[in-house]
Enzyme design. Structure first.
Site, PDB file in Angstrom:
ATOM      1  N   TYR A 141       0.822  -1.217   0.000  1.00  0.00           N
ATOM      2  CA  TYR A 141       0.000   0.000   0.000  1.00  0.00           C
ATOM      3  C   TYR A 141       0.856   1.268   0.000  1.00  0.00           C
ATOM      4  O   TYR A 141       0.362   2.360  -0.279  1.00  0.00           O
ATOM      5  CB  TYR A 141      -0.948   0.021   1.215  1.00  0.00           C
ATOM      6  CG  TYR A 141      -2.045  -1.022   1.141  1.00  0.00           C
ATOM      7  CD1 TYR A 141      -2.257  -1.790   0.002  1.00  0.00           C
ATOM      8  CD2 TYR A 141      -2.890  -1.238   2.221  1.00  0.00           C
ATOM      9  CE1 TYR A 141      -3.248  -2.749  -0.056  1.00  0.00           C
ATOM     10  CE2 TYR A 141      -3.897  -2.191   2.167  1.00  0.00           C
ATOM     11  CZ  TYR A 141      -4.060  -2.952   1.024  1.00  0.00           C
ATOM     12  OH  TYR A 141      -5.057  -3.902   0.973  1.00  0.00           O
ATOM     13  N   LYS A 192       3.443 -15.402   1.762  1.00  0.00           N
ATOM     14  CA  LYS A 192       3.335 -16.110   0.470  1.00  0.00           C
ATOM     15  C   LYS A 192       4.756 -16.438   0.036  1.00  0.00           C
ATOM     16  O   LYS A 192       5.203 -16.082  -1.058  1.00  0.00           O
ATOM     17  CB  LYS A 192       2.591 -15.192  -0.520  1.00  0.00           C
ATOM     18  CG  LYS A 192       2.171 -15.836  -1.817  1.00  0.00           C
ATOM     19  CD  LYS A 192       1.068 -16.856  -1.678  1.00  0.00           C
ATOM     20  CE  LYS A 192       0.809 -17.523  -3.028  1.00  0.00           C
ATOM     21  NZ  LYS A 192       0.018 -18.761  -2.923  1.00  0.00           N
ATOM     22  N   ASP A 224      -3.102 -18.078   1.041  1.00  0.00           N
ATOM     23  CA  ASP A 224      -4.272 -18.717   0.420  1.00  0.00           C
ATOM     24  C   ASP A 224      -4.817 -19.815   1.342  1.00  0.00           C
ATOM     25  O   ASP A 224      -6.034 -19.939   1.549  1.00  0.00           O
ATOM     26  CB  ASP A 224      -3.949 -19.262  -0.981  1.00  0.00           C
ATOM     27  CG  ASP A 224      -2.576 -19.917  -1.071  1.00  0.00           C
ATOM     28  OD1 ASP A 224      -1.790 -19.821  -0.105  1.00  0.00           O
ATOM     29  OD2 ASP A 224      -2.275 -20.527  -2.112  1.00  0.00           O
ATOM     30  N   ASP A 248      -5.340  -6.976   5.597  1.00  0.00           N
ATOM     31  CA  ASP A 248      -6.557  -6.242   5.234  1.00  0.00           C
ATOM     32  C   ASP A 248      -7.665  -7.249   4.889  1.00  0.00           C
ATOM     33  O   ASP A 248      -8.795  -7.163   5.378  1.00  0.00           O
ATOM     34  CB  ASP A 248      -6.229  -5.361   4.016  1.00  0.00           C
ATOM     35  CG  ASP A 248      -7.303  -4.335   3.738  1.00  0.00           C
ATOM     36  OD1 ASP A 248      -8.309  -4.311   4.476  1.00  0.00           O
ATOM     37  OD2 ASP A 248      -7.152  -3.558   2.778  1.00  0.00           O
ATOM     38  N   ASP A 252     -10.938  -8.915   7.511  1.00  0.00           N
ATOM     39  CA  ASP A 252     -12.354  -8.788   7.143  1.00  0.00           C
ATOM     40  C   ASP A 252     -13.046 -10.156   7.110  1.00  0.00           C
ATOM     41  O   ASP A 252     -14.211 -10.283   7.477  1.00  0.00           O
ATOM     42  CB  ASP A 252     -12.512  -8.071   5.799  1.00  0.00           C
ATOM     43  CG  ASP A 252     -12.586  -6.560   5.991  1.00  0.00           C
ATOM     44  OD1 ASP A 252     -12.267  -6.091   7.111  1.00  0.00           O
ATOM     45  OD2 ASP A 252     -12.960  -5.840   5.048  1.00  0.00           O
TER      46      ASP A 252
END
Ligand code: NAD
Length: 359
Positions: A141, A192, A224, A248, A252
């Site tokens: 980001y 990852k 994943d 992020d 959620d």
């Protein structure tokens, strides 16, 4: 020593839910000797209305003088046409930047009484209690270079860069190990590393930091798989630590497991120990001013403040137990009530927490 808390109610339901948190603080002061001083300041749309600035200098001054910040929520439809730098959200982002709040802590707790609110089967989520720690000020980001480039043939290319330095990974890892020490001492680092070099370095640094926390059991998981596991077997996790982008998304997912946004607190911590605590939900303009908002996410954010900024673990536990107790007693705001259950307003819920603290 007297602890100072900056109280930033904000917009929409912010002032209503904050009024209940302040009542709870007064109760902790009167009943349990919590030595505290409060100073209130405007942020977001309320600050823009009062001074033309969503994060005025006077508010920053109050926050600088405080040991911790408790925030309601910011935003509202009336501010959406303002230029970006005057919008309420700028107040939040400004606070994060000003205080270097790099570690975002989001617990996902599902009280057994609310298991029906989850989108998953009750037996998978009842009693869920996990904590996601997301790096908040680095990663893709913020990484440079970024932008949209136009090459000679008229084709555009979008560019973002995921980068983490060793020191950025180390400081978030330390927050995570220390949080795990205060809980069930299990930490899962999500990355990852099978594809990304930045994750390879992340894993190496987390392994290195782990040597300082031999009492915490460390595991690693690819993002994943973590997304799948959160939905398949969420109760396997205690603390998860991950980078900005993965955090992020995963936080959620975890929030949805609990099914009730009005119950979810959060903390954002700085290296200095300063922290900002706020409910995960927004300003809920659709119910603002009606006295029906659920104040428990804000009250649980206060519990996090006691635990992470002031190390008052026993007081934090006591407050969380009080919230558990009122749910057992059957108190429900509209957002968490199942059909047929009687519904309590914002102040009634706040008063019930205070009664539970006093009993
Ligand atoms: P929201 O979280 O405000 O509301 C989503 C839904 O959940 C609404 O139906 C609302 O009534 C309900 N809800 C939220 N909190 C509740 C509570 N405590 N009790 C009962 N019901 C509750 O999200 P939104 O509607 O997308 O956004 C509204 C405004 O809030 C926007 O201006 C947005 O930018 C802002 N926002 C602010 C923050 C923040 O301050 N951290 C976070 C998210 C959104």
């Amino acid at each position: 020593m007297t602890k100072k808390i900056a109280i930033l109610p904000g917009d929409g339901i912010g002032p209503e839910i904050m009024a209940e948190a302040v009542k709870v603080i007064h109760c902790l002061r009167d009943e349990y000797g919590f030595d505290v001083e409060l100073e209130t300041a405007a942020v977001g749309g309320a600050a823009y209305d009062a001074s033309g600035d969503p994060l005025p200098e006077s508010t920053l001054k109050v926050c600088h003088a405080a040991d911790a910040i408790l925030l309601g929520a910011v935003g509202g439809p009336q501010y959406e046409s303002l230029p970006r730098e005057l919008r309420p959200e700028k107040g939040l982002l400004g606070l994060r930047a000003n205080f270097g709040l790099f570690a975002n802590l989001r617990p996902a707790i599902l009280y057994p009484e609310l298991a029906a609110a989850s989108s998953l089967k009750a037996e998978l989520v009842s009693g869920l209690d996990l904590l996601i720690i997301r790096e908040l000020t680095g990663g893709i980001y913020f990484g440079e270079p970024r932008g949209i480039e136009e090459s000679g043939n008229g084709m555009k290319t979008g560019i973002n860069t995921m980068r983490y330095s060793e020191s950025e990974v180390e400081r978030i890892a330390r927050v995570a190990f220390e949080a795990a020490q205060k809980r069930n001492k299990r930490l899962c680092s999500v990355d990852k590393a099978n594809v990304l070099e930045v994750s390879e370095l992340w894993r190496e640094v987390v392994e290195h930091v782990a040597q300082d926390y031999p009492d915490v059991e460390l595991s690693h998981m690819y993002v994943d798989n973590a997304a799948m596991q959160l939905v398949a077997k969420p109760k396997q996790f205690d603390v998860i630590v991950t980078g900005n982008l993965f955090g992020d998304i995963l936080s959620d997912i975890a929030a949805m497991l609990t099914g009730s946004i009005g119950m979810l607190p959060s903390a954002s911590l700085a290296a200095t120990g300063k922290g900002m605590y706020e409910p995960v939900h927004g300003s809920a303009p659709d119910i603002a001013g009606k006295g029906v908002a659920n104040p428990l996410a804000t009250i649980l954010s206060l519990a996090m403040l006691l635990r992470y900024s002031f190390d008052l673990t026993e007081l934090a536990n006591r407050l969380e137990r009080a919230v558990g107790k009122i749910l057992q007693q059957g108190f429900r705001s509209a957002d968490i009530a199942s059909s047929g259950e009687s519904v309590s307003g914002t102040a009634e819920i706040g008063n019930a927490v205070i009664d539970a603290l006093q009993s």
